[in-house]
Structure formats: C-alpha cells, structure tokens
Design a protein around this motif. Sequence first.
Motif, short mmCIF file in Angstrom:
data_model
loop_
_atom_site.label_atom_id
_atom_site.label_comp_id
_atom_site.label_asym_id
_atom_site.label_seq_id
_atom_site.Cartn_x
_atom_site.Cartn_y
_atom_site.Cartn_z
N GLU A 83 0.84 -1.20 0.00
CA GLU A 83 0.00 0.00 0.00
C GLU A 83 0.88 1.25 0.00
N GLY A 84 0.44 2.26 -0.73
CA GLY A 84 1.04 3.59 -0.64
C GLY A 84 0.02 4.55 -0.06
N ARG A 85 0.42 5.32 0.93
CA ARG A 85 -0.51 6.22 1.61
C ARG A 85 -0.03 7.65 1.48
N LYS A 86 -0.80 8.43 0.72
CA LYS A 86 -0.51 9.86 0.50
C LYS A 86 0.92 10.05 -0.02
N VAL A 87 1.33 9.19 -0.94
CA VAL A 87 2.68 9.32 -1.50
C VAL A 87 2.67 10.36 -2.61
N SER A 88 3.76 11.05 -2.77
CA SER A 88 3.89 12.05 -3.83
C SER A 88 5.33 12.06 -4.33
N GLY A 89 5.49 12.59 -5.53
CA GLY A 89 6.81 12.56 -6.15
C GLY A 89 7.15 11.15 -6.61
N THR A 90 8.43 10.82 -6.62
CA THR A 90 8.87 9.48 -6.99
C THR A 90 9.07 8.66 -5.73
N THR A 91 8.35 7.55 -5.63
CA THR A 91 8.34 6.75 -4.40
C THR A 91 8.61 5.29 -4.72
#
Length: 742
Positions: A83-91
Amino acid sequence: MHFKIFIAGALASCALLSACTSDELPLPEEELYAREFVKEFGLTDPAHDYNMAQSSGIKVITSAPTDLKVYAKVDGRTYLFAEGRKVSGTTAIPFSVPKGVSEVMVKVGNTIKTTTLGQTLDLRGLGRAIEGSETEDTTIDGLTWRIAEEAILPTTAVTSHINKYPEGGNNLLKGNNSFYFIADGKEHTFYPFYWNTNAHHCLGIYTMGDDGYAVPHDLYYSKSGELKYSTDYVEAIEKDVSHEIGETILFTTTSDWNSNIPGIKSEDSSDTKPTTILDVTPEWDGEAEKTYNESDKKFTTEHGYISKITYNNHIFTLYENVTEAYTEHISQPGNEGKWNKVNAQPAYAPGVNVHIKTRGITYSLPEGTPYGFYIKVGHYGSNLKENPKYDYVCFSHSLRNSRYIAKETYVNSDGINTDVNDRIRNHPWPEEMWNPEDAGEGFIPNESNAFAYASWSSAEMEGRTYTMFGFEDCAYGYFKDVCDLNDIMFLFEAGEEPSNVKINDPDPIIPDDEVFEWIIAAEDLGGTYDWDFNDAVFSVKAKTIVAEGEETKTEITVEPLAAGGTMPVYIMFDGAIDGTDACYHIGTELHSWFGDNTLSPINVGTQADATAKPLTFTVAGEWSLNSHQNDGSWTSASRNMGGFWLLADPEATVTGNSGTDPKVKTAGTFDGETHKVTAPQFGENYEAPQMFCLTGDWQWPKEEKNITDAYASFNDWMGDKAVKWYGEGATFDESLIVKRTK
C-alpha cells in the motif's frame, strides 16, 4: 560448507578420536541432520534456493498525495502485496512476490494500471477534469484525440439501424443497452452518422479517476445540419473480386421498383425481364421483403440466384447466392457528386447512391483504462459549443445514469444552468451492477436499475458489418415507456471498433484486499528423520506500507497451521519490530498456541481442523521474506526466510504468553541443548535445509509420510529449482497430504 566436505571432515575427526580413546563423542544434532539428509536426498546444489519468494518492487510517480494499492495475480487469483498512503513525487514501493510473477497491478481509486516488476509507473494527472477541444493531437489526462479526415459512407447502415430501432418504439433490450470499455492502447475512430432529434448534444468520453470519480472529456458538438449528403456520389472502383460457392453478395439496384433490373433472368419467362420483383406493390414510403430458396428460385443470375429481395426507403437490395465460383473485374468511374448539408429530420437523405460525408474523432487511451461514452443534452439552449447549457447527461453504461440523469442535473425551461461537469466529478459511481433483465418488457423509468439511455449494435453496409452506438436523449420521466435509442448515432469503421467492449457488465472488478499467504514448513531436530516437514508449519502474510513522511514498514501476520513434532517448539524472529531491533519469540509454544499443552501432533492427520489465533506485528524498514539481514542479538549470517527461525526443545521453558492471547516478546539467550532450526545458507557455508518457504497453496504431508512420497517431483526440484513440484499441474498423492479446512 558443502555436504561432501562436511561429511569427509566429520569422518576424519571420528577416526582421529578413535585412535586416542575408545569413548564415542556424539555429533551435534545439526551435523547428524545433515548426514541423514544426504543419505535421503543426495548431494544438492549449494546455490539451490528453498524459498519461493523473490524480493522486488516498483516506483511510482504522483503529482499530489495519492493513495494506492499494489496487487499481483497468482494462479488466477488477485492478492494485495503493498500500500502507498498519501505518497507524492517518486516513491519506491518494495515487496515480496512469488517467483514467476513478473507484473503487478497498481490501483488508484477505481483506475487499475499494470506494470512489470522493477519499473517506474507514472500516475500523474489521474482524476483531473478538463474540457476537451477540437485541436489536432490533443492529449489531456491520458486521452489523446484529433479530428479525423472526412469519411464517405453509404446510408444503408442507417436503414439497417432504424429497421432494428424504429422511431417512437420501446427498443430497450434490443442490441445492448449498457456498455463501457477497457482501453487497449490503440487508436479508434468514430463518426457521427445519424440523428433524429431537435436537441443539441456534446459527445464525450469519460475515464475513471484516481478517486473513483468520472473524468469527462468533451469531444464532439453535434446538431442537425452538420452532416453532408450526396445523392449522386459514386466511388471509383478498379479491382478483381473472387467469389466462392455459397457466398452471399449484396447489391443495391434502383429506387424505381417498376423498372427492369439489369442482369437478372426470370425463371418464369426466359425472354421477358420482370416488371416487378415482389409479389406486392410497395408503397412509396413502405417496405417489403421476399425470400426464396434454391429449390424455389425465381430469378437467376450469371453465377447464382437471387435468394432474397428487400425494399425499404425507395431502395431495392438484392441478395445473390453464388453457386459457381468466379472472379469478376469491377471497374467503375468515380463521381464526387454534389454535397449538401442535411437540414431535415432525420439527419440523412434517402435514395439511390446516397452517401454521407462526415468528420470523426480518432482517440486512444493508455491500455487498461476503463472508459465509456456520454452525451450532454441541451433542449433549451443554442449550439452547446457556443452556449453550454446542458439539461442532463446520459452515459453509455446505464449504471452511471442512476446517479447523473435529470434528477441530478436537469435545467428547466427558464434556463437555470447546473454545472454538469462539477456534478459528474463530485459523485462517485454506484457499486451495484445493472441487469437489463430487471427493466422488463415495459421498462419502468423510476427504477434506478432501468436507466438505459444507450445502445451498442451493428449494421450492414455494402456487405460489411459496422459497429454503431447511440443514445436516447429524452429526459428521464418524459419518455416513460418510449425509449427508441436512435436519437443520435455514431459509427465505427468496420474492424476499427474497440475489441474489448464490456456489455452489461458491472464496473471493472476491483480486487479484494486479500493479502497473499506464504507457508514456512520445517523438519525439527527430534532425531526421527521421517522427512514429513510438518513438525512446525505456519503461514506468513506480509503487506508493505509506504506512507509519505514515514519510514517504510511491513505489516506481518503469523498464523500456526500444524505442529507435527512432539517436542516444544517456538516461532522466532530476528528484526526490528515496532522500531526495536532484537530477537523475538512470536506467540507462545506452538502446541499451546493451538490450545493443546500435551505436545501431541496437531493438524497432521486427514485434515487441518484445529485453529489458532493469528498474531500481527509491524517490522520497520524494507523487509523482505527471502532476504533478511539480522543486526540483533542473535549474530548469525544472512538468512533468507525474512528473519524467521525455530527454537526447538529449549533447555528452559519460554514463558509469558498464553495460547488464547499470543503476543510478541523479546527473547533471551539460548545456550546448552537449545536447538535452532534455521533457514539454509548458500555458498561455502551451505547447510542442509530444515525450512522451506512455500506459497499458500502448498499442503504439507501427513505425519511420518515422506515428502518424496507425497510429491513425486520433490527430488527433481532438489536438483533443479525450476521444477514445479507442487500446486496446480504438479503430481501428488492426495492420500498422503493434509487437507486444510479453510
């Protein structure tokens, strides 16, 4: 170390000791296990991998804080891995997946995109709503479109369509009244072709946004008068055409039903051509049909016979059945004709050689994108492009209409405008599916499952099949039981329509959040060497969580499955649980975790029906099931089971947990006769494997049933890790394995 070296050294040591003393020194349990393993399975490759997991991951690029989930299909089922939570940019999103998995699905809202392992997926721009335009090569929110060149199409498809969808009738359940698509990444072109309405429209494509909302793209503004027609257009033809026996050839003759038809010979009179080819005299605006078969043929041609004749809209259409294979050369001069705007209703002109000239839209979307069509309807405004006052919106997938039709967006005659695009963007799709059978024969417009406003059908034009889609543009509640679905029609060139249309389906199936299950199975050091690998069996479910501004972590759930041994055994873990790097014991002693303190075998009979309460904990950092470095109190080399190992028959009882309420506790030191069942190491320090990491479809052998007897290809796998020795397609003896009851 390699078995060969290990055993030779052990034997040399024994010889040296026997020369000095008659006392026998027992070998350590680990060495005895290794010797017995070699006797049973032979020498194996030091590089062999006994773990079915692989460490991998992807990177995602987002333009704003975004929630996402990463899924993968394993043997036809879809599981959640991260899961990704509120990720932004390159993750970076790391996770472990089974060997053989090469791609994953990333779900953002109701949009699912597929990518291969190790790749970077660009998710920027999903969900941003913006109006389209008629400029060349426009790309917005993943939708690329341009104005197509004018196409010239005959009107016979219109005849075919309105025969199927007659004006003023209830045409629901004819053709398909609910449809959407999963984009294939290719270009498709559609053309406005017919309308019979006084309304103005804007046709658009909607895609599914990252938050489960629609993204509208306005593409084509239409009204009566935009199409052009010519009654004397003739396309230039110069080609050879081969006809096979049994082929049916369609050709249109003349609008004058009383004239002679060239090339046809009547069986009734060999010298006289027929003055009528029907048994009835059709009215000028009427239609008629006559069907013949080969034994009752009335009109012959040079290479066959006429099997069917139809008359509609002043046009005779003949169907010639070929009884003799032949090749004909077709040569016909072209005639551009005189093109006129269609100003009357319906928007096409009948007659001989009538063709329509129309400009279309060529569009494409990234592969896997769910999308459909809609029309915005304006009954009270002028051209919607100039005066965008929409009364309501109709969607091709009828489920959408239960939320967005006139009850939400209707603009009455006083001209009060509602921002329809804003309405669309701020209402998520309903989740229930639409079933056309629910509408019934009469169609009840006030039932939410009967909001059908579109059709998806086909039409014949000069021997080719074209796909058409169209809309009913009457407001909900006005047409009641009249839904003719022919008010505005668009056509795909034959063979150019989307191939993956979803007819009357629910929305694309969003995977359940079922986390993938792994199984770790071990043979303990009890000295029986029955090789059933059921002495300790437990499952591991792991979900990576990457949250903006936080350290990556993995949520792990452990559940005991079997305890075939008769000595105390503990599940151990080395790693950073809740931020503290240490050696832990997970839950209580394995037998008591099941609520059984007798240390008798559990779940190793016919079926596994004893259950134990799962235990969930969180590990910090980029944890992986098949590659874990331990920096804690147990200073061992790198292991490949994610830090899991077993403590078998410890000298002192480990206390502090109950089977009814298992917990994670920091472990102490283990000396004396404590036995550690660990993951095998590779290379020079190679050890005999006591633990396997397998996928959740593995079924362990029954007590004292050798794994090689239960699974015929096990020994082959020991020599070649590419061999599929369990699961679908593998050979196994069902009488020798334990069946799980859940």
